[in-house]
Design an enzyme around this catalytic site. Structure first.
Site, PDB file in Angstrom:
ATOM      1  N   HIS A  89     -10.514   1.111  51.192  1.00 35.83           N
ATOM      2  CA  HIS A  89     -10.223  -0.326  51.126  1.00 35.83           C
ATOM      3  C   HIS A  89     -11.331  -1.023  50.343  1.00 35.83           C
ATOM      4  CE1 HIS A  89      -9.084  -4.309  53.405  1.00 35.83           C
ATOM      5  NE2 HIS A  89      -9.434  -4.516  52.167  1.00 35.83           N
TER       6      HIS A  89
ATOM      7  N   GLU B  65     -11.039  -6.686  45.219  1.00 36.55           N
ATOM      8  CA  GLU B  65     -12.209  -6.091  45.875  1.00 36.55           C
ATOM      9  C   GLU B  65     -13.471  -6.281  45.030  1.00 36.55           C
ATOM     10  OE1 GLU B  65     -12.435  -4.744  49.060  1.00 36.55           O
ATOM     11  OE2 GLU B  65     -10.488  -5.707  49.201  1.00 36.55           O
TER      12      GLU B  65
ATOM     13  N   HIS C 252     -16.100  -8.753  46.725  1.00 34.18           N
ATOM     14  CA  HIS C 252     -17.217  -8.002  47.320  1.00 34.18           C
ATOM     15  C   HIS C 252     -18.159  -7.403  46.280  1.00 34.18           C
ATOM     16  CE1 HIS C 252     -15.142  -8.383  51.168  1.00 34.18           C
ATOM     17  NE2 HIS C 252     -14.039  -7.928  50.592  1.00 34.18           N
TER      18      HIS C 252
END
Ligand code: 5GP
Ligand code: 5GP
Length: 207
Positions: free
Chosen positions: A40, A91, A95
């Site tokens: 993930h 992502e 992040h």
């Protein structure tokens, strides 16, 4: 939460068990690989339980930067929905752009995550403890945690949705060494979990 970078303390390395979602939905991009977790993300966190996000809005995701990784990314970091690129872009932007002091480029971020994923094989750790997908068996979350502890020496966070295993989170320091996650940062408490087998239909052939 803030959209700025004041450094961060550690990483959450998050893998998902696609079987829980994909036994009910089509998941056209997830290969059926038997018992196999997919990535993930790798998320910078603060020790107080909060985290930075979207730290550099000028560093856009660019698939061309990770051409050499695409085969492995498609296999190991698929989305349960329908666009690989949207998931990776999300992502990276949310992040990855907060981890530039550890991974200065998009390529190094994705490459190192793939390497960590190979190194910490969650299904192997669970399998060694006899924890395997089953439509019947209800596992104690504690036993899932212990299986990871026995394989890798650290305690993860185990996440569930609707009584089914959804994700396993490993905590890594900024040198990428695993350590025990702080259980108080657990966000969805599940005492027991089922681990549904991956559906037999709808999925592309395993690689
Ligand atoms: P959920 O509430 O579904 O666990 O998380 C929603 C999203 O919030 C995640 O996909 C992730 O982007 C972010 N998130 C949730 N918990 C954490 C955390 O502990 N650390 C970081 N960095 N992000 C988190
Ligand atoms: P957190 O926000 O960083 O990780 O990421 C979750 C976001 O990515 C959600 O907005 C979700 O819609 C999207 N997403 C795309 N594919 C997937 C997937 O396979 N699993 C999860 N958990 N989220 C996904």
């Amino acid at each position: 939460l803030q959209d700025e970078d004041r450094g961060f303390d550690y990483f959450m390395f998050v893998r998902q068990w696609p079987g829980s979602f994909c036994s009910k939905h089509a998941c056209p991009l997830v290969y059926n690989r038997g018992f196999h977790f997919t990535i993930h993300g790798l998320w910078p966190n603060y020790n107080d339980g909060t985290w930075p996000q979207f730290c550099n809005k000028d560093y856009d995701f660019d698939e061309d930067q990770i051409r050499d990784l695409l085969d492995e990314l498609r296999s190991e970091w698929p989305t349960v929905y329908d666009s690989y690129e949207e998931f990776w872009d999300h992502e990276w932007s949310k992040h990855g752009t907060c981890a530039l002091d550890v991974f200065p480029t998009e390529h190094s971020y994705f490459k190192n995550i793939l390497k960590l994923h190979r190194r910490y094989d969650l299904a192997a750790a669970l399998g060694q403890a006899g924890i395997l997908p089953s439509t019947e068996t209800v596992y104690r979350t504690k036993d899932v945690v212990n299986a990871i502890y026995n394989a890798y020496g650290v305690r993860p966070l185990v996440h569930c949705y609707d009584g089914e295993l959804s994700e396993i989170w490993l905590c890594l320091d900024k040198k990428l060494r695993p350590f025990d996650c702080d259980a108080s940062h657990e966000r969805n408490d599940c005492q027991k979990v089922k681990i549904p087998p991956f559906g037999k239909t709808h999925h592309p052939e395993g690689q």
